[in-house]
Scaffold this active site. Structure first.
Site, short mmCIF file in Angstrom:
data_model
loop_
_atom_site.label_atom_id
_atom_site.label_comp_id
_atom_site.label_asym_id
_atom_site.label_seq_id
_atom_site.Cartn_x
_atom_site.Cartn_y
_atom_site.Cartn_z
N THR A 177 88.98 11.00 123.88
CA THR A 177 89.49 10.31 124.89
C THR A 177 89.80 11.59 125.84
OG1 THR A 177 89.81 8.40 124.72
CG2 THR A 177 91.59 9.32 126.10
N ARG A 205 84.43 -4.72 124.35
CA ARG A 205 86.46 -4.30 123.78
C ARG A 205 86.97 -2.70 124.70
NH1 ARG A 205 88.08 1.02 122.03
NH2 ARG A 205 89.72 0.83 120.68
N ASP A 208 93.54 1.31 125.01
CA ASP A 208 94.66 1.82 125.37
C ASP A 208 94.35 1.93 126.19
OD1 ASP A 208 93.99 3.87 122.98
OD2 ASP A 208 95.37 4.51 123.38
N THR A 228 96.04 9.41 123.16
CA THR A 228 94.89 9.29 122.67
C THR A 228 94.43 8.93 121.44
OG1 THR A 228 92.67 10.81 121.99
CG2 THR A 228 94.34 11.79 122.48
N GLY A 229 93.63 8.51 120.70
CA GLY A 229 93.58 8.05 119.36
C GLY A 229 93.10 7.06 119.61
N GLY A 231 92.76 2.99 119.07
CA GLY A 231 93.51 2.46 120.36
C GLY A 231 94.30 0.67 120.40
N1 ASP Z 1 91.90 5.88 122.31
C1 ASP Z 1 90.85 5.62 122.27
C2 ASP Z 1 90.33 3.73 122.39
O1 ASP Z 1 91.12 3.65 121.30
C3 ASP Z 1 89.47 6.39 122.25
C4 ASP Z 1 90.34 8.41 122.38
O2 ASP Z 1 91.71 8.14 122.54
O3 ASP Z 1 89.38 8.87 122.07
O4 ASP Z 1 89.82 3.17 122.72
#
Ligand code: ASP
Length: 311
Positions: A177, A205, A208, A228-229, A231
């Site tokens: 992200t 789906r 976050d 990011t991470g 979600g």
């Molecule tokens: N946070 C994002 C999600 O869960 C994924 C990401 O941060 O790369 O959709």
């Protein structure tokens, strides 16, 4: 007295492999340059974060725009949010499949709609009505991601679908992200986040990234944040808002960003990264994954990396 501008960007927090580090560093540096061009000519933080995020949406290195992960049905489904710290106006889109730059649509919602959030066809219709061209979903799909999904689903089938849980609880799993926070000459903050979500996600789906207070938040009275991470854990903690509230309570962004990562790990066993910026121009960058692509620029200095030393 005009404020000195600041811009921070991130391009995902995970175990970015050595052979992908250069592309990530180039990507965040290009995004930083685009955002900074806006700020140095006296433009707004809102325009700066939008332009920075557009550059990363256009860069196939990242999980945003073209080149994003595919969902279970083999489609790209995108989410984005942008927020103005001066007015608390925000614009978000979720589950859009025909927009190259969802952050542009989010910005139109912020500027031109009484509403805050649009999903799916409604979001695309709003974007088209406001001059944003729609594209085919295939235009967002690249061969690398078709192959990645094929491999993932083959592995899932070999384990039996029920038993094979997605590896998103593994901090090395790819999540790319993108996001940006900025402070402009007028002392206003803004934040933006854009994502293709997680690999093989169920259609519909939402993570976050595009939810106010989860993947993104901006308030001149506290701070601007983009996360990011993985979600689902981030959503449960409303992590971006949790963190800017720490800043409002008197903590430095540098410290609050670290606290957020500890909170994410300890409370819900989550992993990810965050960029944070307060109205005084103090920066927080932290991740609890092996790496996170980040870059920032102030009037006096600029830096970029894939590991933040103070984490
Ligand atoms: N946070 C994002 C999600 O869960 C994924 C990401 O941060 O790369 O959709």
């Amino acid at each position: 007295m005009p404020t000195d501008p600041v811009l921070v960007v991130h391009g995902g927090a995970w175990a970015i492999p050595d052979d992908m580090v250069e592309a990530h560093l180039r990507g965040v540096a290009n995004a930083r340059a685009a955002g900074w061009r806006v700020l140095e000519r006296g433009g707004t933080a809102l325009d700066a974060v939008e332009e920075a995020v557009v550059v990363m949406e256009d860069d196939e290195t990242f999980d945003a725009g073209r080149g994003s992960f595919l969902n279970r049905d083999g489609k790209v489904q995108l989410d984005a949010l942008i927020m103005d710290g001066a007015t608390l106006r925000a614009g978000g889109v979720g589950c859009v499949e025909h927009l190259r730059n969802p952050v542009r649509a989010a910005r139109k919602i912020l500027s031109e709609s009484p509403h805050v959030y649009f999903v799916a066809e409604g979001a695309e219709k709003f974007a088209a009505q406001h001059g944003i061209p729609l594209c085919k979903n295939e235009d967002l799909i690249i061969a690398r991601e078709v192959e990645r999904l094929r491999e993932y689903q083959a592995e899932a089938n070999s384990h039996g679908n029920e038993l094979f849980a997605p590896a998103f609880d593994d901090p090395t799993t790819s999540v790319d992200t993108v996001g940006s926070v900025a402070l402009d000459h007028n002392g206003n903050l803004a934040a933006a986040t854009s994502t293709g979500g997680t690999l093989n996600k169920a259609p519909g789906r939402l993570g976050d990234s595009s939810l106010i207070g989860c993947g993104c938040y901006a308030d001149n009275l506290s701070a601007a944040a983009s996360t990011t991470g993985w979600g689902e854990p981030i959503m449960k903690l409303v992590l971006a808002k949790w963190t800017v509230d720490r800043v409002a309570a008197g903590n430095l962004p540098e410290w609050s960003a670290l606290e957020a990562m500890n909170h994410l790990k300890q409370r819900v066993n989550g992993h990810g990264g965050i960029i944070l910026l307060n109205p005084e121009g103090h920066i927080g960058i932290a991740h609890n994954t092996p790496r996170m692509a980040w870059a920032y620029k102030t009037v006096k200095r600029q830096e970029a990396g894939v590991i933040r030393g103070d984490t």
